[in-house]
Scaffold this motif. Structure first.
Motif, PDB file in Angstrom:
ATOM      1  N   ASP A  75       0.874  -1.177   0.000  1.00  0.00           N
ATOM      2  CA  ASP A  75       0.000   0.000   0.000  1.00  0.00           C
ATOM      3  C   ASP A  75       0.908   1.222   0.000  1.00  0.00           C
ATOM      4  O   ASP A  75       1.375   1.666   1.047  1.00  0.00           O
ATOM      5  CB  ASP A  75      -0.912  -0.010   1.225  1.00  0.00           C
ATOM      6  CG  ASP A  75      -1.892   1.144   1.239  1.00  0.00           C
ATOM      7  OD1 ASP A  75      -1.709   2.108   0.469  1.00  0.00           O
ATOM      8  OD2 ASP A  75      -2.839   1.086   2.039  1.00  0.00           O
ATOM      9  N   MET A  76       1.163   1.748  -1.179  1.00  0.00           N
ATOM     10  CA  MET A  76       2.115   2.842  -1.320  1.00  0.00           C
ATOM     11  C   MET A  76       1.603   4.147  -0.732  1.00  0.00           C
ATOM     12  O   MET A  76       2.396   5.002  -0.345  1.00  0.00           O
ATOM     13  CB  MET A  76       2.495   3.032  -2.787  1.00  0.00           C
ATOM     14  CG  MET A  76       3.133   1.805  -3.424  1.00  0.00           C
ATOM     15  SD  MET A  76       4.562   1.165  -2.524  1.00  0.00           S
ATOM     16  CE  MET A  76       5.773   2.379  -2.995  1.00  0.00           C
ATOM     17  N   GLU A  77       0.294   4.319  -0.631  1.00  0.00           N
ATOM     18  CA  GLU A  77      -0.252   5.561  -0.092  1.00  0.00           C
ATOM     19  C   GLU A  77      -0.122   5.625   1.429  1.00  0.00           C
ATOM     20  O   GLU A  77       0.370   6.600   1.970  1.00  0.00           O
ATOM     21  CB  GLU A  77      -1.705   5.729  -0.507  1.00  0.00           C
ATOM     22  CG  GLU A  77      -1.855   6.038  -1.983  1.00  0.00           C
ATOM     23  CD  GLU A  77      -3.299   6.269  -2.378  1.00  0.00           C
ATOM     24  OE1 GLU A  77      -4.103   6.671  -1.526  1.00  0.00           O
ATOM     25  OE2 GLU A  77      -3.606   6.030  -3.557  1.00  0.00           O
ATOM     26  N   SER A  78      -0.578   4.593   2.113  1.00  0.00           N
ATOM     27  CA  SER A  78      -0.540   4.651   3.573  1.00  0.00           C
ATOM     28  C   SER A  78       0.665   3.933   4.160  1.00  0.00           C
ATOM     29  O   SER A  78       0.927   4.049   5.345  1.00  0.00           O
ATOM     30  CB  SER A  78      -1.836   4.082   4.167  1.00  0.00           C
ATOM     31  OG  SER A  78      -1.958   2.720   3.848  1.00  0.00           O
ATOM     32  N   GLY A  79       1.429   3.217   3.332  1.00  0.00           N
ATOM     33  CA  GLY A  79       2.584   2.472   3.827  1.00  0.00           C
ATOM     34  C   GLY A  79       3.809   3.312   4.062  1.00  0.00           C
ATOM     35  O   GLY A  79       4.762   2.865   4.697  1.00  0.00           O
ATOM     36  N   GLY A  80       3.810   4.517   3.518  1.00  0.00           N
ATOM     37  CA  GLY A  80       4.908   5.446   3.744  1.00  0.00           C
ATOM     38  C   GLY A  80       6.257   4.930   3.291  1.00  0.00           C
ATOM     39  O   GLY A  80       6.379   4.213   2.296  1.00  0.00           O
ATOM     40  N   GLU A  81       7.272   5.311   4.060  1.00  0.00           N
ATOM     41  CA  GLU A  81       8.651   4.994   3.707  1.00  0.00           C
ATOM     42  C   GLU A  81       8.908   3.487   3.698  1.00  0.00           C
ATOM     43  O   GLU A  81       9.660   2.982   2.863  1.00  0.00           O
ATOM     44  CB  GLU A  81       9.610   5.671   4.684  1.00  0.00           C
ATOM     45  CG  GLU A  81      11.065   5.485   4.316  1.00  0.00           C
ATOM     46  CD  GLU A  81      12.010   6.173   5.269  1.00  0.00           C
ATOM     47  OE1 GLU A  81      13.212   5.838   5.222  1.00  0.00           O
ATOM     48  OE2 GLU A  81      11.574   7.025   6.060  1.00  0.00           O
ATOM     49  N   LEU A  82       8.267   2.749   4.595  1.00  0.00           N
ATOM     50  CA  LEU A  82       8.465   1.303   4.631  1.00  0.00           C
ATOM     51  C   LEU A  82       8.030   0.664   3.320  1.00  0.00           C
ATOM     52  O   LEU A  82       8.749  -0.164   2.753  1.00  0.00           O
ATOM     53  CB  LEU A  82       7.711   0.676   5.810  1.00  0.00           C
ATOM     54  CG  LEU A  82       7.800  -0.843   5.901  1.00  0.00           C
ATOM     55  CD1 LEU A  82       9.247  -1.304   6.042  1.00  0.00           C
ATOM     56  CD2 LEU A  82       6.961  -1.348   7.058  1.00  0.00           C
ATOM     57  N   SER A  83       6.870   1.048   2.815  1.00  0.00           N
ATOM     58  CA  SER A  83       6.398   0.501   1.537  1.00  0.00           C
ATOM     59  C   SER A  83       7.337   0.876   0.401  1.00  0.00           C
ATOM     60  O   SER A  83       7.604   0.063  -0.488  1.00  0.00           O
ATOM     61  CB  SER A  83       4.986   0.994   1.232  1.00  0.00           C
ATOM     62  OG  SER A  83       4.056   0.384   2.092  1.00  0.00           O
ATOM     63  N   GLN A  84       7.857   2.095   0.418  1.00  0.00           N
ATOM     64  CA  GLN A  84       8.782   2.524  -0.633  1.00  0.00           C
ATOM     65  C   GLN A  84      10.072   1.710  -0.590  1.00  0.00           C
ATOM     66  O   GLN A  84      10.594   1.294  -1.625  1.00  0.00           O
ATOM     67  CB  GLN A  84       9.087   4.016  -0.491  1.00  0.00           C
ATOM     68  CG  GLN A  84       7.891   4.889  -0.796  1.00  0.00           C
ATOM     69  CD  GLN A  84       8.144   6.360  -0.490  1.00  0.00           C
ATOM     70  OE1 GLN A  84       9.219   6.741  -0.037  1.00  0.00           O
ATOM     71  NE2 GLN A  84       7.129   7.179  -0.720  1.00  0.00           N
ATOM     72  N   ARG A  85      10.569   1.456   0.618  1.00  0.00           N
ATOM     73  CA  ARG A  85      11.805   0.679   0.758  1.00  0.00           C
ATOM     74  C   ARG A  85      11.597  -0.778   0.340  1.00  0.00           C
ATOM     75  O   ARG A  85      12.458  -1.374  -0.306  1.00  0.00           O
ATOM     76  CB  ARG A  85      12.341   0.756   2.184  1.00  0.00           C
ATOM     77  CG  ARG A  85      12.925   2.110   2.515  1.00  0.00           C
ATOM     78  CD  ARG A  85      13.409   2.158   3.953  1.00  0.00           C
ATOM     79  NE  ARG A  85      13.912   3.466   4.265  1.00  0.00           N
ATOM     80  CZ  ARG A  85      15.167   3.703   4.623  1.00  0.00           C
ATOM     81  NH1 ARG A  85      16.030   2.724   4.705  1.00  0.00           N
ATOM     82  NH2 ARG A  85      15.539   4.927   4.903  1.00  0.00           N
ATOM     83  N   LEU A  86      10.453  -1.333   0.738  1.00  0.00           N
ATOM     84  CA  LEU A  86      10.155  -2.705   0.329  1.00  0.00           C
ATOM     85  C   LEU A  86      10.001  -2.798  -1.188  1.00  0.00           C
ATOM     86  O   LEU A  86      10.489  -3.749  -1.800  1.00  0.00           O
ATOM     87  CB  LEU A  86       8.889  -3.215   1.028  1.00  0.00           C
ATOM     88  CG  LEU A  86       9.061  -3.667   2.472  1.00  0.00           C
ATOM     89  CD1 LEU A  86       7.699  -3.948   3.098  1.00  0.00           C
ATOM     90  CD2 LEU A  86       9.966  -4.884   2.563  1.00  0.00           C
ATOM     91  N   ALA A  87       9.344  -1.815  -1.780  1.00  0.00           N
ATOM     92  CA  ALA A  87       9.184  -1.808  -3.240  1.00  0.00           C
ATOM     93  C   ALA A  87      10.550  -1.800  -3.919  1.00  0.00           C
ATOM     94  O   ALA A  87      10.785  -2.550  -4.876  1.00  0.00           O
ATOM     95  CB  ALA A  87       8.351  -0.610  -3.677  1.00  0.00           C
ATOM     96  N   ALA A 134      -0.911  -3.170   7.374  1.00  0.00           N
ATOM     97  CA  ALA A 134       0.118  -2.887   6.373  1.00  0.00           C
ATOM     98  C   ALA A 134      -0.312  -3.320   4.987  1.00  0.00           C
ATOM     99  O   ALA A 134       0.071  -2.710   3.992  1.00  0.00           O
ATOM    100  CB  ALA A 134       1.420  -3.603   6.744  1.00  0.00           C
ATOM    101  N   VAL A 135      -1.112  -4.364   4.885  1.00  0.00           N
ATOM    102  CA  VAL A 135      -1.557  -4.868   3.589  1.00  0.00           C
ATOM    103  C   VAL A 135      -2.760  -4.098   3.070  1.00  0.00           C
ATOM    104  O   VAL A 135      -2.914  -3.893   1.887  1.00  0.00           O
ATOM    105  CB  VAL A 135      -1.861  -6.388   3.672  1.00  0.00           C
ATOM    106  CG1 VAL A 135      -2.475  -6.888   2.383  1.00  0.00           C
ATOM    107  CG2 VAL A 135      -0.597  -7.155   3.983  1.00  0.00           C
ATOM    108  N   GLU A 136      -3.639  -3.674   3.959  1.00  0.00           N
ATOM    109  CA  GLU A 136      -4.887  -3.025   3.532  1.00  0.00           C
ATOM    110  C   GLU A 136      -4.684  -1.626   3.046  1.00  0.00           C
ATOM    111  O   GLU A 136      -3.809  -0.943   3.141  1.00  0.00           O
ATOM    112  CB  GLU A 136      -5.884  -3.019   4.687  1.00  0.00           C
ATOM    113  CG  GLU A 136      -6.312  -4.434   5.026  1.00  0.00           C
ATOM    114  CD  GLU A 136      -7.205  -4.499   6.268  1.00  0.00           C
ATOM    115  OE1 GLU A 136      -7.393  -3.462   6.920  1.00  0.00           O
ATOM    116  OE2 GLU A 136      -7.670  -5.576   6.568  1.00  0.00           O
TER     117      GLU A 136
END
Length: 136
Positions: A75-87, A134-136
């Motif tokens: 979830d790139m919108e609500s996942g913030g920096e963590l989602s960006q790093r995982l991506a 984190a997934v939603e």
């Protein structure tokens, strides 16, 4: 006449489909990690056995799980920096596996396996509420 292998494969597929349909988001992510790790283990064996078609199929399967499953679930919108790093990490894994497939590089496959194992362990330790959010 009944083909035992075909019957066992059908049974396994039904079990997998049932598990996916009844799993919570946390369990689904763990299943994706497990699937990618299994595919990479198969790729490692294929590299050792010099089985090019099996290596290509296994690495391609792992890439699909990482890209179409793990990366797509972020979830790139609500996942913030963590989602960006995982991506970015998932993109790196896909790149390394693409290189590994082209060059028959077992070390790259092992590198990605290690990264996935670390992420899987962290995800498994995450409380269910955090994982679902984190997934939603």
């Amino acid at each position: 006449m009944f083909n035992r292998m075909r019957g066992a494969n059908a049974y396994s597929q039904v079990n997998l489909e049932t598990a996916v349909q009844t799993a919570d988001p946390r369990q689904l992510i763990l299943m994706l990690y497990d699937g990618a790790l299994l595919a990479l283990a198969e790729a490692t064996v294929a590299i050792e056995q010099k089985d090019v078609p099996k290596r290509a199929k296994s690495i391609s399967h792992a890439i699909a799980i990482i890209h179409d499953g793990l990366h797509a679930s972020l979830d790139m919108e609500s996942g913030g920096e963590l989602s960006q790093r995982l991506a970015a990490l998932y993109d790196y894994m896909v790149e390394r596996l693409t290189q590994a497939n082209a060059t028959n590089n077992a070390a790259a496959v092992q590198e990605v396996s290690g990264l996935l194992r670390t992420l899987r362990e962290a995800w498994a330790e995450m409380p269910r509420q955090q994982a679902a959010a984190a997934v939603e």
